[in-house]
Enzyme design. Structure first.
Site, PDB file in Angstrom:
ATOM      1  N   ASP A  33       0.784  -1.139  -0.047  1.00  0.00           N
ATOM      2  CA  ASP A  33      -0.008  -0.090  -0.191  1.00  0.00           C
ATOM      3  C   ASP A  33       0.903   1.153   0.150  1.00  0.00           C
ATOM      4  O   ASP A  33       1.520   1.536  -0.894  1.00  0.00           O
ATOM      5  CB  ASP A  33      -0.922  -0.131   1.223  1.00  0.00           C
ATOM      6  N   HIS A  34       0.886   1.999   1.164  1.00  0.00           N
ATOM      7  CA  HIS A  34       1.477   3.263   1.105  1.00  0.00           C
ATOM      8  C   HIS A  34       3.025   3.055   1.439  1.00  0.00           C
ATOM      9  O   HIS A  34       3.528   3.602   2.528  1.00  0.00           O
ATOM     10  CB  HIS A  34       0.844   4.261   1.956  1.00  0.00           C
TER      11      HIS A  34
END
Length: 704
Positions: free
Chosen positions: A305-306
């Site tokens: 994800d991030h």
């Protein structure tokens, strides 16, 4: 089932079922997932409580009040050809309008490039939809690179679309903006106070997502799991210029619509951009982790994800101070990418997700899971994660009793590794993977998206997958390591990839110091293995810079008038002793011909697919490609031992059947013989001078 090392995705309404799974799977920790919450009953169940937290989404009201703090990205249109002196380009024509909104206040940073000449033009205007180019050169093609706000957080968008959610789209927060940074830290402090029962905060991940760009139809247009385009904003560009003394442009990020894929040799500007963002992310992430520790909780990071800016093999990562890293293990390569991270503890979240794309009527989650677990298990035998788990929605998984039974077996085998094995046997030499990125991209070569590949990648990823379970110390080195004298640390060096890519090395092979150092090292007894187009760089009449070491060259058309040797193959060699039938080289190569006294072991359409060569005291092996299979893994294992000149050491711990493997743990006095198929297998096992005949059931894992 022994309790421990298992993190379960919980779900309100599943309390009674979860109580049963605690015993069946030996669950000791429970966590929420995107879109779920843990009931008070689950929180009070006596399990370690993980809470998933993403600080840059699910904060819509604050972002609406502070729209300038919305994360941005650099996008580039497709190429459009001018057939008149004016050209109109709809800049959002091939992008998902629900995901992006052009930042019209940042038009000073937009760039219109004549792709036919490579020059920029400022003779254009924007009418709210189209960039209209004046005085265009007829029959020249043009692109527009522009900043856009990310008005739908990309991972939430993916989950939203995959699971048919109808909730409000989640906005993004850019922590580089000072007021956003202060807000994030304040929000975290309040969250920690409001969640006293949370034991472990699972950051998903920190701040900037990998590059995930959807097209106008709401489908993936481009995904770069290693991208840094989402870190870009006019503010970030200004801060970068203050630190580095030069300015970046939108073109530096959009990069001819290639978005700085890791397959490219990185430019100095892009390496500076990675460094700039990694320092910022690590500093702010450390502040977040320190807050978590202040509240007497553990802080872990999800590798996904991030995760832009949290390069786990980068120089700033240790500064964050995480207690653990958890990642999605979709094969042996991604398992090692997780478990080799220099952190206190790692956790593998196995595929498949408990999502409706797999867990639906008529779905086959066991069929999806089995080959994944077999690959992950090979890697775990070399470097196990401390914990295992799954992600998604438990209610979906429990509709498949055979899958519940399957996970029970996986949990048993996973925990048996920790009960029985420690410090696995390693061969007496190390293996280096040589490419342009080196250590920072350890276990990340030829990946496009997590555990996925496109086009030619699988012919190289097969090498990595095989390596993930082999009994070698493995390091990833770059060309500076070669020049700095590190070759003597290794018995074998592997270089693989298509010509011009960062994985093969591209123009690094024009460096005479690199070429000379490797030649000298092989001449003195080193082993070199090339796959695909190794050392490829057309220079001084050669396409392979180390054609003399490899014993092969590639015809690229410039010497077509020169007769090549007539090739005959001879499979009678140590490397091919277990190779029965046709060897799979994936897409393979063509027009590879031997030079010198190279022994050709296999050919196709007159091209050498597999060769073995001696060079002074050293040896080399060439392979046209190597997709993963049990047979190909055995072929590579033999190639490594042969090129190292250590054939007599291969059978110290060994299984005669390539569909099985023998993993040894000398300090524990045990071996583990595994069946890497879903069929019963017979094999003869060699263990430190002893032999034994063994029958293994499908997917079996037998400790002796």
């Amino acid at each position: 089932m022994i309790k421990g090392r298992f993190t379960l995705p919980g779900e309100t309404g599943m309390e009674e079922e979860i109580k049963k799974l605690v015993d069946l799977w030996g669950v000791d920790a429970i966590r929420d997932s995107d879109g779920t919450q843990l009931s008070q009953e689950l929180i009070d169940m006596g399990l370690t409580v993980y809470s998933t937290l993403c600080l840059v989404r699910a904060d819509n009201e604050w972002v609406k009040r502070n729209p300038d703090c919305t994360q941005q990205i650099v996008l580039m249109t497709e190429e459009y050809t001018a057939k008149d002196s004016e050209l109109s380009i709809d800049i959002m024509a091939t992008f998902f309008a629900d995901q992006f909104k052009p930042n019209t206040d940042a038009r000073d940073y937009w760039q219109v490039i004549d792709r036919t000449t490579g020059s920029e033009t400022r003779d254009w205007e924007y009418d709210g939809k189209n960039v209209i180019i004046r005085n265009a050169e007829k029959y020249h093609s043009y692109t527009v690179s522009f900043f856009a706000y990310q008005i739908w957080e990309p991972v939430s968008m993916y989950n939203h679309i995959t699971n048919n959610w109808t909730t409000e789209h989640e906005l993004t927060v850019d922590p580089r903006q000072p007021k956003a940074r202060a807000h994030i830290l304040d929000r975290l402090e309040k969250w920690l106070t409001a969640h006293p029962k949370t034991d472990v905060v699972r950051f998903t991940t920190f701040f900037y997502c990998f590059d995930l760009i959807y097209n106008q139809y709401g489908k993936e247009k481009m995904v770069n799991w290693f991208g840094y385009a989402s870190c870009a904003s006019p503010y970030a560009f200004k801060e970068f210029e203050k630190e580095y003394g030069y300015a970046l442009s939108a073109e530096d990020i959009a990069d001819n619509n290639r978005y700085n894929t890791p397959f490219k040799n990185p430019s100095k500007k892009y390496l500076d951009w990675i460094d700039f963002n990694s320092r910022f992310v690590s500093q702010l992430a450390k502040e977040c982790v320190d807050l978590v520790h202040k509240h007497n909780k553990k802080a872990i990071m999800f590798l996904g994800d991030h995760w832009a800016g949290t390069e786990p093999y980068g120089k700033y990562f240790p500064n964050i101070g995480l207690d653990a890293v958890v990642g999605a293990a979709g094969d042996g390569v991604t398992t090692r990418m997780i478990t080799d991270i220099p952190v206190k503890e790692t956790e593998a979240r196995f595929y498949p997700y408990f999502f409706p794309d797999i867990f639906h009527e008529g779905g086959d989650p066991v069929g999806e899971s089995m080959p994944i677990w077999i690959k992950c298990r090979r890697a775990m035998m070399r470097k196990p994660a401390a914990r295992m788990g799954y992600g998604g929605y438990l209610s979906l998984a429990l509709k498949f009793p055979d899958f519940v039974e399957h996970v029970t077996e996986i949990a048993n085998q996973f925990k048996a590794i920790h009960q029985n094995g420690a410090n696995p046997y390693k061969a007496g030499f190390k293996v280096a993977m040589l490419n342009s990125w080196g250590k920072i991209k350890s276990w990340q070569t030829h990946q496009v998206a997590h555990s996925l590949w496109n086009q030619r990648c699988y012919s190289y990823l097969g090498v990595m997958e095989a390596m993930a379970g082999f009994p070698f110390d493995i390091e990833f080195i770059d060309f500076e390591d070669v020049k700095n004298g590190r070759l003597d640390e290794f018995g074998v060096v592997i270089n693989m990839g298509d010509a011009g890519t960062a994985w093969s090395g591209g123009e690094n092979w024009k460096d005479s110091a690199v070429v000379a150092k490797i030649r000298e090292w092989v001449d003195n007894g080193g082993g070199f293995i090339g796959v695909g187009e190794p050392t490829a760089c057309d220079r001084n009449g050669r396409f392979f810079a180390l054609s003399d070491v490899l014993g092969v060259e590639k015809e690229i058309g410039f010497t077509a008038s020169t007769n090549k040797p007539v090739i005959t193959a001879d499979r009678n060699h140590f490397i091919t002793e277990d190779a029965a039938g046709i060897i799979d080289y994936g897409e393979g190569m063509n027009m590879i011909y031997p030079i010198g006294n190279t022994k050709v072991l296999d050919i196709n359409n007159g091209s050498s697919n597999l060769t073995a060569n001696t060079y002074g005291k050293g040896r080399s092996v060439y392979l046209a490609g190597l997709p993963y299979s049990n047979e190909n893994a055995r072929l590579l294992l033999r190639a490594i031992y042969w090129s190292a000149g250590r054939e007599d050491e291969m059978k110290k711990y060994y299984s005669s059947n390539p569909d099985t493997e023998c993993h040894a743990f000398p300090e524990a006095g045990k071996i583990c013989v595994v069946n890497n198929t879903d069929k019963e297998q017979d094999t003869t096992v060699y263990a430190d001078g002893k032999t034994m005949d063994i029958k293994l059931s499908p997917m079996d894992s037998m400790w002796i």
